[in-house]
Design an enzyme around this catalytic site. Structure first.
Site, short mmCIF file in Angstrom:
data_model
loop_
_atom_site.label_atom_id
_atom_site.label_comp_id
_atom_site.label_asym_id
_atom_site.label_seq_id
_atom_site.Cartn_x
_atom_site.Cartn_y
_atom_site.Cartn_z
CG HIS A 187 89.98 64.26 -45.65
ND1 HIS A 187 90.28 65.25 -46.56
CD2 HIS A 187 90.99 63.35 -45.76
CE1 HIS A 187 91.39 64.93 -47.22
NE2 HIS A 187 91.84 63.80 -46.74
CB SER A 308 70.46 77.75 -23.32
OG SER A 308 69.24 78.26 -23.83
CE LYS A 314 72.77 73.74 -26.37
NZ LYS A 314 72.33 74.77 -27.30
CD GLU A 321 80.38 77.88 -28.65
OE1 GLU A 321 79.61 77.94 -29.60
OE2 GLU A 321 80.00 77.82 -27.48
#
Ligand code: ARG
Length: 487
Positions: A187, A308, A314, A321
């Site tokens: 979980h 970024s 970043k 992804e």
């Protein structure tokens, strides 16, 4: 009147790589000399030509088409259906066509519809009548099914190699981290300490099953449709077994109607591909989480990340992804093929031409993903200290305390309750279980003795799970050795 062809975005211009359509071709009747054109009164409209043509994508089957044609021609000659001279001409012509295709010199013609008619026409240009005899006892229906199977078989073999490379990258990283402890989660809450190598090897097992699935699918891919002709077989005395042998097929398709029409082999391939991508997307999700500062368990090599355009600090895990995102298109291809097949009456229908783009893109996506992934895994920088720090936060050895009490004769349910209360106490005290003094622990169960502290350590917890499939370093080392001999 021809309707005006809309200029669709990204559409292949009618005559970019494809040559201009000759107004009248003398080989056939009208309409650029299509192989069926004698039957028609007017040429196919330009728009319909573009709509029905597949050459822009099926030309990648060219080498397999040539291979299949050569096997067919040799069989025809062997059975006395084609002369030795015709066969020699066909072999010579196909040799040249193969060179033209490989060098990029081959001129693909949209008006010749597909890879099969393009190659056959070129053959006839090069060798004359022998080229026109090649299609004896054959149809594009059994031809295309054969080409796709040959292509898919080679693709499955390449995918198996890529899966193996990915497994070997996992093994390489796992080897260095048998003793590295990290929190295992259920979980997404801290559950119990696990060896990082053990965690990585979970993916090794998923990929091992993926390889089994592809190998199993390959058995059904590897059957020969040729000889089925259009749908009913052929009146010529052909030898299908001979063609199967030459092309490396395990067997011939037993029913001609089925051979030309079903694409279940492509569908099950896509299902296997979807599962592999699903496994990689799970791993990707973990890499993304682990790389976030909230976890800080790993760092990915810069070559797999981007920055970024606005936030200078970043470093984004773009590759994992994208893998997560690409599962969408691969699952989409599976659904596309299932839908394509659904409700098709026997035998071949033009619907089946739509099998290629989803199948090709599935293979391309999967192969590229696996290749990049293996490299990315090799470049993972592991941060054992951060993993260790995270282990202090979730009472990861609470189960070990309960097991300890069971060994002292406490029934498991009572032990579970005693430990739950101890955890609550530690939480209020703002510390971990092993930080509590013995007297405090004994308040929850008199069965707790001084030996409890050995049990509450991360190392003790891991080492105790030493059975096959467990996370003890001894078991993980054995699993790694076994895994190495499996790939
Ligand atoms: N391009 C076609 C396909 O991909 C080849 C078979 C065409 N057969 C036919 N009868 N039109 O399926």
């Amino acid at each position: 009147m021809q309707p005006e062809i809309p200029n669709m975005p990204g559409a292949v211009p009618p005559a970019s790589q494809t040559a201009a359509v000759p107004a009248r071709d003398t080989v056939g009747g009208i309409s650029g000399g299509s192989s069926w054109s004698g039957r028609f009164d007017e040429p196919v409209s330009e728009l319909v030509k573009r709509y029905t043509a597949s050459v822009d994508f099926d030309k990648r089957l060219a080498e397999y088409d040539i291979q299949g044609s050569l096997a067919h021609a040799r069989m025809l000659a062997g059975c006395g259906i084609l002369s030795a001279q015709d066969l020699a001409d066909i072999e010579r012509g196909m040799g040249q066509i193969l060179q033209e295709v490989q060098s990029g010199a081959f001129t693909w013609r949209l008006d010749l519809e597909d890879v099969h008619l393009n190659i056959e026409r070129r053959l006839t240009e090069l060798v004359g009548d022998a080229g026109k005899r090649l299609h004896t006892g054959r149809s594009r229906n059994d031809q295309v099914a054969t080409d796709v199977r040959l292509w898919l078989r080679a693709s499955i073999d390449a995918i198996d190699g890529a899966l193996r490379a990915m497994q070997s990258a996992l093994l390489g990283l796992a080897d260095q981290h048998v003793e590295t402890a990290m929190p295992g989660f259920t979980h997404l809450q801290v559950a119990q300490p696990v060896s990082f190598a053990h965690h990585l090897m979970a993916y090794f097992e998923m990929l091992a099953r993926d390889r089994e699935r592809f190998a199993d699918c390959r058995k059904r891919v590897n059957r020969l449709p040729l000889g089925a002709a259009a749908l009913a077989g052929t009146s010529f005395p052909i030898d299908r077994e001979r063609v199967a042998r030459e092309l490396g097929f395990d067997a011939v398709c037993a029913n001609s109607l089925d051979a030309v029409s079903d694409r279940d082999f492509a569908i099950e391939f896509c299902a296997a591909a979807s599962l592999t991508m699903t496994h990689l997307s799970r791993f990707s999700e973990e890499l993304i989480l682990w790389m976030s500062p909230r976890f800080g368990f790993i760092d990915l090599a810069d070559r797999f990340c981007t920055g970024s355009s606005i936030m200078p600090q970043k470093k984004n895990p773009d590759v994992p992804e994208l893998v997560r995102g690409k599962v969408g298109r691969v699952n989409g291809h599976l659904v596309a093929l299932l839908t394509l097949m659904k409700g098709q009456p026997l035998a071949y229908n033009k619907d089946n031409q739509e099998d290629k783009e989803p199948l090709f893109d599935t293979v391309d996506t999967l192969l590229m993903t696996l290749t990049i992934y293996a490299d990315m895994v090799g470049g993972i920088r592991v941060k054992p200290d951060a993993m260790r720090e995270a282990l202090k936060q979730g009472f990861a050895t609470a189960t070990d305390l309960a097991d300890y009490l069971v060994c002292k004769g406490v029934p498991f349910r009572d032990a579970h309750e005693a430990v739950a209360r101890a955890v609550r106490h530690a939480e209020q005290a703002g510390c971990d279980l092993p930080d509590l003094p013995l007297a405090d622990l004994q308040a929850f169960s008199p069965s707790i003795g001084n030996d409890v502290y050995a049990v509450l350590t991360v190392e003790g917890s891991m080492a105790s799970r030493s059975h096959v499939g467990g996370t003890a370093p001894s078991a993980v080392r054995a699993a790694l050795a076994a895994a190495r001999s499996r790939i």
